[in-house]
Design a protein around this motif. Structure first.
Motif, PDB file in Angstrom:
ATOM      1  N   ASP A 242       0.839  -1.208   0.000  1.00 41.06           N
ATOM      2  CA  ASP A 242       0.000   0.000   0.000  1.00 41.06           C
ATOM      3  C   ASP A 242       0.871   1.254   0.000  1.00 41.06           C
ATOM      4  O   ASP A 242       0.850   2.040   0.948  1.00 41.06           O
ATOM      5  CB  ASP A 242      -0.921  -0.018   1.223  1.00 41.06           C
ATOM      6  CG  ASP A 242      -2.062   0.994   1.121  1.00 41.06           C
ATOM      7  OD1 ASP A 242      -2.078   1.771   0.142  1.00 41.06           O
ATOM      8  OD2 ASP A 242      -2.927   0.993   2.017  1.00 41.06           O
ATOM      9  N   PRO A 243       1.647   1.477  -1.066  1.00 42.96           N
ATOM     10  CA  PRO A 243       2.543   2.644  -1.081  1.00 42.96           C
ATOM     11  C   PRO A 243       1.800   3.973  -0.994  1.00 42.96           C
ATOM     12  O   PRO A 243       2.359   4.953  -0.493  1.00 42.96           O
ATOM     13  CB  PRO A 243       3.289   2.500  -2.413  1.00 42.96           C
ATOM     14  CG  PRO A 243       2.447   1.583  -3.247  1.00 42.96           C
ATOM     15  CD  PRO A 243       1.779   0.667  -2.282  1.00 42.96           C
ATOM     16  N   ALA A 244       0.560   4.005  -1.451  1.00 46.39           N
ATOM     17  CA  ALA A 244      -0.206   5.248  -1.352  1.00 46.39           C
ATOM     18  C   ALA A 244      -0.432   5.627   0.111  1.00 46.39           C
ATOM     19  O   ALA A 244      -0.435   6.815   0.467  1.00 46.39           O
ATOM     20  CB  ALA A 244      -1.542   5.108  -2.071  1.00 46.39           C
ATOM     21  N   ALA A 245      -0.591   4.623   0.980  1.00 42.30           N
ATOM     22  CA  ALA A 245      -0.770   4.901   2.400  1.00 42.30           C
ATOM     23  C   ALA A 245       0.493   5.479   3.015  1.00 42.30           C
ATOM     24  O   ALA A 245       0.430   6.318   3.918  1.00 42.30           O
ATOM     25  CB  ALA A 245      -1.172   3.616   3.131  1.00 42.30           C
ATOM     26  N   VAL A 246       1.651   5.045   2.532  1.00 40.69           N
ATOM     27  CA  VAL A 246       2.920   5.603   3.019  1.00 40.69           C
ATOM     28  C   VAL A 246       2.999   7.084   2.691  1.00 40.69           C
ATOM     29  O   VAL A 246       3.411   7.899   3.525  1.00 40.69           O
ATOM     30  CB  VAL A 246       4.110   4.840   2.404  1.00 40.69           C
ATOM     31  CG1 VAL A 246       5.436   5.504   2.778  1.00 40.69           C
ATOM     32  CG2 VAL A 246       4.111   3.386   2.871  1.00 40.69           C
ATOM     33  N   ARG A 247       2.571   7.449   1.495  1.00 43.72           N
ATOM     34  CA  ARG A 247       2.616   8.862   1.103  1.00 43.72           C
ATOM     35  C   ARG A 247       1.594   9.686   1.896  1.00 43.72           C
ATOM     36  O   ARG A 247       1.873  10.820   2.289  1.00 43.72           O
ATOM     37  CB  ARG A 247       2.391   9.003  -0.399  1.00 43.72           C
ATOM     38  CG  ARG A 247       3.562   8.458  -1.212  1.00 43.72           C
ATOM     39  CD  ARG A 247       3.455   8.777  -2.703  1.00 43.72           C
ATOM     40  NE  ARG A 247       4.700   8.403  -3.363  1.00 43.72           N
ATOM     41  CZ  ARG A 247       5.748   9.207  -3.506  1.00 43.72           C
ATOM     42  NH1 ARG A 247       5.691  10.435  -3.036  1.00 43.72           N
ATOM     43  NH2 ARG A 247       6.843   8.788  -4.106  1.00 43.72           N
ATOM     44  N   ARG A 248       0.427   9.115   2.141  1.00 40.12           N
ATOM     45  CA  ARG A 248      -0.564   9.831   2.956  1.00 40.12           C
ATOM     46  C   ARG A 248      -0.046  10.028   4.374  1.00 40.12           C
ATOM     47  O   ARG A 248      -0.240  11.096   4.974  1.00 40.12           O
ATOM     48  CB  ARG A 248      -1.887   9.068   2.978  1.00 40.12           C
ATOM     49  CG  ARG A 248      -2.646   9.095   1.659  1.00 40.12           C
ATOM     50  CD  ARG A 248      -4.087   8.640   1.833  1.00 40.12           C
ATOM     51  NE  ARG A 248      -4.188   7.275   2.347  1.00 40.12           N
ATOM     52  CZ  ARG A 248      -4.229   6.197   1.580  1.00 40.12           C
ATOM     53  NH1 ARG A 248      -4.167   6.321   0.253  1.00 40.12           N
ATOM     54  NH2 ARG A 248      -4.337   4.991   2.120  1.00 40.12           N
ATOM     55  N   CYS A 249       0.614   9.017   4.904  1.00 41.55           N
ATOM     56  CA  CYS A 249       1.206   9.143   6.230  1.00 41.55           C
ATOM     57  C   CYS A 249       2.266  10.235   6.244  1.00 41.55           C
ATOM     58  O   CYS A 249       2.341  11.028   7.194  1.00 41.55           O
ATOM     59  CB  CYS A 249       1.808   7.805   6.659  1.00 41.55           C
ATOM     60  SG  CYS A 249       2.682   7.854   8.239  1.00 41.55           S
ATOM     61  N   HIS A 250       3.087  10.283   5.192  1.00 36.62           N
ATOM     62  CA  HIS A 250       4.128  11.320   5.125  1.00 36.62           C
ATOM     63  C   HIS A 250       3.504  12.716   5.123  1.00 36.62           C
ATOM     64  O   HIS A 250       4.033  13.638   5.767  1.00 36.62           O
ATOM     65  CB  HIS A 250       4.983  11.123   3.878  1.00 36.62           C
ATOM     66  CG  HIS A 250       6.061  12.154   3.735  1.00 36.62           C
ATOM     67  ND1 HIS A 250       7.117  12.247   4.602  1.00 36.62           N
ATOM     68  CD2 HIS A 250       6.224  13.166   2.833  1.00 36.62           C
ATOM     69  CE1 HIS A 250       7.902  13.253   4.245  1.00 36.62           C
ATOM     70  NE2 HIS A 250       7.373  13.822   3.184  1.00 36.62           N
ATOM     71  N   GLU A 251       2.404  12.880   4.428  1.00 34.42           N
ATOM     72  CA  GLU A 251       1.720  14.179   4.416  1.00 34.42           C
ATOM     73  C   GLU A 251       1.246  14.544   5.817  1.00 34.42           C
ATOM     74  O   GLU A 251       1.347  15.705   6.237  1.00 34.42           O
ATOM     75  CB  GLU A 251       0.551  14.131   3.436  1.00 34.42           C
ATOM     76  CG  GLU A 251       0.981  14.014   1.975  1.00 34.42           C
ATOM     77  CD  GLU A 251      -0.188  13.742   1.045  1.00 34.42           C
ATOM     78  OE1 GLU A 251      -1.344  13.634   1.540  1.00 34.42           O
ATOM     79  OE2 GLU A 251       0.036  13.618  -0.176  1.00 34.42           O
ATOM     80  N   GLU A 252       0.734  13.553   6.552  1.00 33.19           N
ATOM     81  CA  GLU A 252       0.283  13.800   7.918  1.00 33.19           C
ATOM     82  C   GLU A 252       1.462  14.133   8.827  1.00 33.19           C
ATOM     83  O   GLU A 252       1.389  15.056   9.652  1.00 33.19           O
ATOM     84  CB  GLU A 252      -0.466  12.576   8.434  1.00 33.19           C
ATOM     85  CG  GLU A 252      -0.880  12.640   9.892  1.00 33.19           C
ATOM     86  CD  GLU A 252      -1.943  13.691  10.179  1.00 33.19           C
ATOM     87  OE1 GLU A 252      -2.244  13.910  11.373  1.00 33.19           O
ATOM     88  OE2 GLU A 252      -2.468  14.317   9.231  1.00 33.19           O
ATOM     89  N   LEU A 253       2.563  13.411   8.696  1.00 32.08           N
ATOM     90  CA  LEU A 253       3.742  13.689   9.509  1.00 32.08           C
ATOM     91  C   LEU A 253       4.315  15.072   9.186  1.00 32.08           C
ATOM     92  O   LEU A 253       4.771  15.790  10.088  1.00 32.08           O
ATOM     93  CB  LEU A 253       4.797  12.611   9.292  1.00 32.08           C
ATOM     94  CG  LEU A 253       4.436  11.197   9.754  1.00 32.08           C
ATOM     95  CD1 LEU A 253       5.548  10.228   9.383  1.00 32.08           C
ATOM     96  CD2 LEU A 253       4.172  11.161  11.257  1.00 32.08           C
ATOM     97  N   THR A 254       4.305  15.444   7.923  1.00 29.39           N
ATOM     98  CA  THR A 254       4.787  16.772   7.527  1.00 29.39           C
ATOM     99  C   THR A 254       3.934  17.857   8.170  1.00 29.39           C
ATOM    100  O   THR A 254       4.453  18.882   8.643  1.00 29.39           O
ATOM    101  CB  THR A 254       4.774  16.901   5.999  1.00 29.39           C
ATOM    102  OG1 THR A 254       5.662  15.925   5.432  1.00 29.39           O
ATOM    103  CG2 THR A 254       5.230  18.289   5.559  1.00 29.39           C
ATOM    104  N   ARG A 255       2.612  17.628   8.196  1.00 28.53           N
ATOM    105  CA  ARG A 255       1.704  18.592   8.838  1.00 28.53           C
ATOM    106  C   ARG A 255       1.983  18.691  10.333  1.00 28.53           C
ATOM    107  O   ARG A 255       2.057  19.807  10.893  1.00 28.53           O
ATOM    108  CB  ARG A 255       0.252  18.183   8.598  1.00 28.53           C
ATOM    109  CG  ARG A 255      -0.776  19.129   9.219  1.00 28.53           C
ATOM    110  CD  ARG A 255      -2.194  18.615   9.069  1.00 28.53           C
ATOM    111  NE  ARG A 255      -2.427  17.411   9.860  1.00 28.53           N
ATOM    112  CZ  ARG A 255      -2.689  17.424  11.167  1.00 28.53           C
ATOM    113  NH1 ARG A 255      -2.715  18.579  11.841  1.00 28.53           N
ATOM    114  NH2 ARG A 255      -2.911  16.301  11.810  1.00 28.53           N
ATOM    115  N   LEU A 256       2.141  17.552  10.993  1.00 27.11           N
ATOM    116  CA  LEU A 256       2.411  17.560  12.429  1.00 27.11           C
ATOM    117  C   LEU A 256       3.740  18.232  12.748  1.00 27.11           C
ATOM    118  O   LEU A 256       3.863  18.942  13.753  1.00 27.11           O
ATOM    119  CB  LEU A 256       2.400  16.123  12.960  1.00 27.11           C
ATOM    120  CG  LEU A 256       1.043  15.422  13.001  1.00 27.11           C
ATOM    121  CD1 LEU A 256       1.216  13.949  13.349  1.00 27.11           C
ATOM    122  CD2 LEU A 256       0.102  16.099  13.982  1.00 27.11           C
TER     123      LEU A 256
END
Length: 328
Positions: free
Chosen positions: A274-288
């Protein structure tokens, strides 16, 4: 270029050797990156010992993640240009403890602007592991109690910050007064020094006997075994790793009787499934990171020449936060 390489498996300080090797070149779908900062992880020590689930051919360069700058773009790569600042897992056998590294473009992510090179290098694996573990696997909810083992270490410190960002009450377990202070500074609500306190008793007292809803365990061994004594009804014990060197054998009858779950996490599989989930997680971590809710604790920035010693110290469990190799 200079690169640390392992020619024979063994303890990191003895097995790693700083060599002069030809500069790598990117192939189709790849990027050539200048290593700006390379985070030191416990798996680097396992790689040196030949005990990791991935065993690259000898000689190889350890270092499983880093922050880099794009130097050259391979054929067929779009969306990246020279000068871009990025973070990425390394592509073994050409790891991150070197001046240059080639990686597949598909796994490269933009470095969060709010973090410097060393902090960005320490974000990817540890915080992705924490986020997927706490949210995707354990379903940590606001108001729940999270017990984090090795709370002052690289993986544990990320879990403490992510737990607080999720609205949980965080109890951190550490070994020694210096690590206790680190865990408090990270935001842990309660800190237990396992060298002189019983974390089982502390958890039961803090929760009125109910126990911890989620246990984040990168240690294994006795930490896991004793956690089963203070996990809540419908609690989740998240198995992240075994830095103690001992892989426990869960008593499934105990999980049945107490009605808790034992949940495994192998974050690397998400890159495949699920590489798309990794990218979504990165977006969330960048926001945090931009909001200041998370920031990797970089305790030391060491020169490239100090990489072998840094990996050994992480393997020995004598460090707090993250050690990051900065080639300069």
């Amino acid at each position: 270029m200079k690169a640390w390489r392992v020619h024979e498996n063994g303890e990191p300080r003895a097995a790693m050797r700083l060599d002069e090797v030809p500069d790598p070149q990117p192939g189709p779908g790849e990027l050539l990156l200048k290593v700006r900062a390379a985070n030191v992880n416990f798996p680097d020590a396992l790689l040196c010992r030949g005990h990791y689930q991935v065993r690259p051919p000898l000689p190889f360069t350890p270092g499983v993640e880093f922050c880099g700058e794009v130097v050259a773009v391979g054929e067929g790569v779009t969306g990246h240009a020279a000068g871009d600042r990025v973070i990425t897992p390394a592509a073994l056998p050409g790891g991150a403890f070197a001046e240059l590294a080639v990686v597949p473009a598909a796994g490269v992510l933009p470095a969060p602007p709010a973090l410097d090179d060393a902090e960005a290098a320490a974000l990817h694996i540890g915080y992705q592991t924490g986020w997927f573990g706490l949210h995707r696997r354990a379903g940590l909810g606001e108001g729940e109690t999270l017990l984090v083992h090795a709370a002052a270490g690289g993986v544990g410190s990320a879990a403490v910050q992510l737990g607080k960002a999720a609205g949980a009450t965080v109890i951190g377990v550490v070994g020694g007064p210096d690590k206790a202070k680190t865990a408090r500074d990270l935001g842990a609500d309660i800190v237990v020094d396992r060298t002189c306190e019983d974390f089982v008793a502390v958890v039961k007292e803090a929760t009125g006997g109910r126990g911890a809803d989620v246990v984040y365990d990168p240690v294994g061994g006795d930490a896991y075994t004793r956690s089963t004594k203070c996990v809540a009804f419908e609690g989740r014990i998240l198995v992240v790793g075994f830095t103690s060197g001992t892989i426990p054998s869960p008593g499934l009858n105990h999980a049945l009787v107490k009605n808790y779950s034992v949940v495994g996490l192998h974050w690397g599989l998400y890159n495949t499934h699920d590489p798309a989930a990794v990218r979504r997680c990165h977006e969330e971590l960048t926001r945090l990171a931009a909001e200041g809710a998370i920031r990797p604790l970089v305790s030391e920035r060491v020169p490239l020449e100090g990489a072998a010693d840094a990996v050994q110290r992480v393997a020995d469990g004598t460090t707090t936060g993250r050690l990051v190799v900065v080639p300069g």
